[in-house]
Design a protein around this motif. Structure first.
Motif, PDB file in Angstrom:
ATOM      1  N   ARG A  44      -4.128   0.882   5.880  1.00  0.00           N
ATOM      2  CA  ARG A  44      -3.464   1.614   6.971  1.00  0.00           C
ATOM      3  C   ARG A  44      -2.450   0.706   7.676  1.00  0.00           C
ATOM      4  N   GLU A  45      -2.840  -0.537   7.876  1.00  0.00           N
ATOM      5  CA  GLU A  45      -1.939  -1.489   8.542  1.00  0.00           C
ATOM      6  C   GLU A  45      -0.710  -1.770   7.677  1.00  0.00           C
ATOM      7  N   LEU A  46      -0.943  -1.924   6.372  1.00  0.00           N
ATOM      8  CA  LEU A  46       0.181  -2.185   5.460  1.00  0.00           C
ATOM      9  C   LEU A  46       1.130  -0.978   5.425  1.00  0.00           C
ATOM     10  N   ALA A  47       0.570   0.226   5.390  1.00  0.00           N
ATOM     11  CA  ALA A  47       1.400   1.436   5.375  1.00  0.00           C
ATOM     12  C   ALA A  47       2.238   1.505   6.635  1.00  0.00           C
ATOM     13  N   SER A  48       1.614   1.188   7.744  1.00  0.00           N
ATOM     14  CA  SER A  48       2.324   1.222   9.012  1.00  0.00           C
ATOM     15  C   SER A  48       3.489   0.220   9.004  1.00  0.00           C
ATOM     16  N   LYS A  49       3.224  -0.962   8.488  1.00  0.00           N
ATOM     17  CA  LYS A  49       4.272  -1.989   8.398  1.00  0.00           C
ATOM     18  C   LYS A  49       5.455  -1.509   7.555  1.00  0.00           C
ATOM     19  N   PHE A  50       5.140  -0.837   6.463  1.00  0.00           N
ATOM     20  CA  PHE A  50       6.205  -0.382   5.557  1.00  0.00           C
ATOM     21  C   PHE A  50       6.730   1.018   5.880  1.00  0.00           C
ATOM     22  N   GLU A  51       6.224   1.603   6.958  1.00  0.00           N
ATOM     23  CA  GLU A  51       6.576   2.974   7.320  1.00  0.00           C
ATOM     24  C   GLU A  51       6.287   3.946   6.180  1.00  0.00           C
ATOM     25  N   GLU A  52       5.147   3.724   5.538  1.00  0.00           N
ATOM     26  CA  GLU A  52       4.658   4.637   4.501  1.00  0.00           C
ATOM     27  C   GLU A  52       3.630   5.575   5.129  1.00  0.00           C
ATOM     28  N   ASP A  53       3.025   6.435   4.319  1.00  0.00           N
ATOM     29  CA  ASP A  53       2.045   7.409   4.822  1.00  0.00           C
ATOM     30  C   ASP A  53       0.706   6.701   5.093  1.00  0.00           C
ATOM     31  N   VAL A  54       0.417   6.483   6.369  1.00  0.00           N
ATOM     32  CA  VAL A  54      -0.764   5.719   6.775  1.00  0.00           C
ATOM     33  C   VAL A  54      -2.061   6.375   6.272  1.00  0.00           C
ATOM     34  N   ASP A  55      -2.141   7.691   6.377  1.00  0.00           N
ATOM     35  CA  ASP A  55      -3.374   8.374   5.961  1.00  0.00           C
ATOM     36  C   ASP A  55      -3.563   8.319   4.439  1.00  0.00           C
ATOM     37  N   ALA A  56      -2.495   8.491   3.714  1.00  0.00           N
ATOM     38  CA  ALA A  56      -2.586   8.458   2.247  1.00  0.00           C
ATOM     39  C   ALA A  56      -2.988   7.053   1.767  1.00  0.00           C
ATOM     40  N   TRP A  57      -2.371   6.035   2.343  1.00  0.00           N
ATOM     41  CA  TRP A  57      -2.706   4.660   1.943  1.00  0.00           C
ATOM     42  C   TRP A  57      -4.148   4.345   2.357  1.00  0.00           C
ATOM     43  N   GLY A  58      -4.555   4.869   3.497  1.00  0.00           N
ATOM     44  CA  GLY A  58      -5.929   4.653   3.956  1.00  0.00           C
ATOM     45  C   GLY A  58      -6.949   5.289   3.019  1.00  0.00           C
ATOM     46  N   ILE A  59      -6.674   6.518   2.590  1.00  0.00           N
ATOM     47  CA  ILE A  59      -7.596   7.205   1.664  1.00  0.00           C
ATOM     48  C   ILE A  59      -7.673   6.434   0.333  1.00  0.00           C
ATOM     49  N   ALA A  60      -6.557   5.925  -0.132  1.00  0.00           N
ATOM     50  CA  ALA A  60      -6.558   5.126  -1.369  1.00  0.00           C
ATOM     51  C   ALA A  60      -7.482   3.914  -1.197  1.00  0.00           C
ATOM     52  N   GLY A  61      -7.382   3.270  -0.052  1.00  0.00           N
ATOM     53  CA  GLY A  61      -8.240   2.111   0.217  1.00  0.00           C
ATOM     54  C   GLY A  61      -9.707   2.502   0.284  1.00  0.00           C
ATOM     55  N   LEU A  62      -9.962   3.588   0.968  1.00  0.00           N
ATOM     56  CA  LEU A  62     -11.355   4.031   1.167  1.00  0.00           C
ATOM     57  C   LEU A  62     -12.030   4.416  -0.149  1.00  0.00           C
ATOM     58  N   LEU A  63     -11.261   5.022  -1.054  1.00  0.00           N
ATOM     59  CA  LEU A  63     -11.877   5.571  -2.274  1.00  0.00           C
ATOM     60  C   LEU A  63     -11.647   4.723  -3.531  1.00  0.00           C
ATOM     61  N   HIS A  64     -10.989   3.572  -3.394  1.00  0.00           N
ATOM     62  CA  HIS A  64     -10.559   2.852  -4.602  1.00  0.00           C
ATOM     63  C   HIS A  64     -11.710   2.390  -5.503  1.00  0.00           C
ATOM     64  N   ASP A  65     -12.895   2.173  -4.917  1.00  0.00           N
ATOM     65  CA  ASP A  65     -14.026   1.685  -5.727  1.00  0.00           C
ATOM     66  C   ASP A  65     -15.097   2.763  -5.936  1.00  0.00           C
ATOM     67  N   LEU A  66     -14.710   4.009  -5.796  1.00  0.00           N
ATOM     68  CA  LEU A  66     -15.660   5.128  -5.862  1.00  0.00           C
ATOM     69  C   LEU A  66     -16.532   5.126  -7.123  1.00  0.00           C
ATOM     70  N   ASP A  67     -15.952   4.696  -8.244  1.00  0.00           N
ATOM     71  CA  ASP A  67     -16.685   4.833  -9.516  1.00  0.00           C
ATOM     72  C   ASP A  67     -17.641   3.685  -9.831  1.00  0.00           C
ATOM     73  N   LEU A  68     -17.627   2.618  -9.048  1.00  0.00           N
ATOM     74  CA  LEU A  68     -18.351   1.389  -9.437  1.00  0.00           C
ATOM     75  C   LEU A  68     -19.796   1.618  -9.877  1.00  0.00           C
ATOM     76  N   GLU A  69     -20.525   2.474  -9.161  1.00  0.00           N
ATOM     77  CA  GLU A  69     -21.937   2.649  -9.512  1.00  0.00           C
ATOM     78  C   GLU A  69     -22.111   3.588 -10.707  1.00  0.00           C
ATOM     79  N   VAL A  70     -21.262   4.599 -10.832  1.00  0.00           N
ATOM     80  CA  VAL A  70     -21.411   5.503 -11.986  1.00  0.00           C
ATOM     81  C   VAL A  70     -20.978   4.843 -13.300  1.00  0.00           C
ATOM     82  N   ILE A  71     -20.172   3.803 -13.221  1.00  0.00           N
ATOM     83  CA  ILE A  71     -19.761   3.100 -14.454  1.00  0.00           C
ATOM     84  C   ILE A  71     -20.526   1.792 -14.629  1.00  0.00           C
TER      85      ILE A  71
END
Ligand code: FE2
Length: 191
Positions: free
Chosen positions: A38-65
């Motif tokens: 979210r902080e990086l998105a804000s710095k780059f004037e990108e979509d803060v919520d979209a970048w935040g969701i990417a961060g939050l969910l990036h390791d979603l599969d670790l336990e199923v794989i």
């Protein structure tokens, strides 16, 4: 990308994460990555919520794989695509693990996610060797110093952290930005 294009609310994304991930430390790592993104998105004037969701969910599969890095990221991409999450986000998640994606990162979003999630590991490790183990006691200079000590938190890939320079953030600044972001959720991440 418009906000309503994300395909999931933050609340439902956190629920989804907790369905897939039972390890508390992994959840904390995902929350840390979210706040850095979210902080990086804000710095780059990108979509803060979209970048935040990417961060939050990036390791979603670790336990199923079962932590199989050869498919890590690809599996999350599929799970999230099936749920209707914006493919810009799911592609970024795929690209955070080059071992599986078999493609080199060039996009700013992809590099931010890979470098951002990786530096959180170094910041946690640095915090845990402080006498009080409190992230608010940590100086960003200590993180930069630990970058050069290969034996310290050896599993943290320094090359990936250094990708911050490819998106024009000097390492000092990247360490400070990430540390400051994580400090804002110190209780949630147990530090
Ligand atoms: Fe991660």
């Amino acid at each position: 990308m418009e906000k309503n294009d994300i395909g999931i609310t933050r609340e439902n994304a956190l629920k989804l994460l907790k369905q897939y991930i039972k390890n508390e430390n992994t959840i904390r790592h995902c929350l840390a990555t979210e706040v850095v993104m979210r902080e990086l998105a804000s710095k780059f004037e990108e979509d803060v919520d979209a970048w935040g969701i990417a961060g939050l969910l990036h390791d979603l599969d670790l336990e199923v794989i079962n932590n199989d890095l050869k498919v890590h990221g690809i599996k999350t991409e599929k799970i999230l695509n099936d749920l209707g999450i914006n493919p810009i986000i799911t592609r970024s998640i795929r690209m955070h693990n080059e071992e599986a994606s078999k493609e080199k990162r060039t996009d700013r979003f992809h590099i931010a996610l890979a470098a951002g999630e990786t530096i959180t590991g170094l910041i946690v490790a640095t915090t845990l060797v402080y006498p009080d183990k409190k992230i608010k006691s940590v100086k960003s200079k200590s993180i930069v110093k630990r970058m050069k000590e290969k034996a310290f938190a050896a599993s943290v890939n320094r090359e990936i952290i250094r990708e911050c320079e490819k998106i024009d953030i000097p390492l000092n600044e990247f360490a400070k930005l990430s540390l400051d972001a994580m400090c804002t959720i110190d209780n949630e991440i147990g530090l």
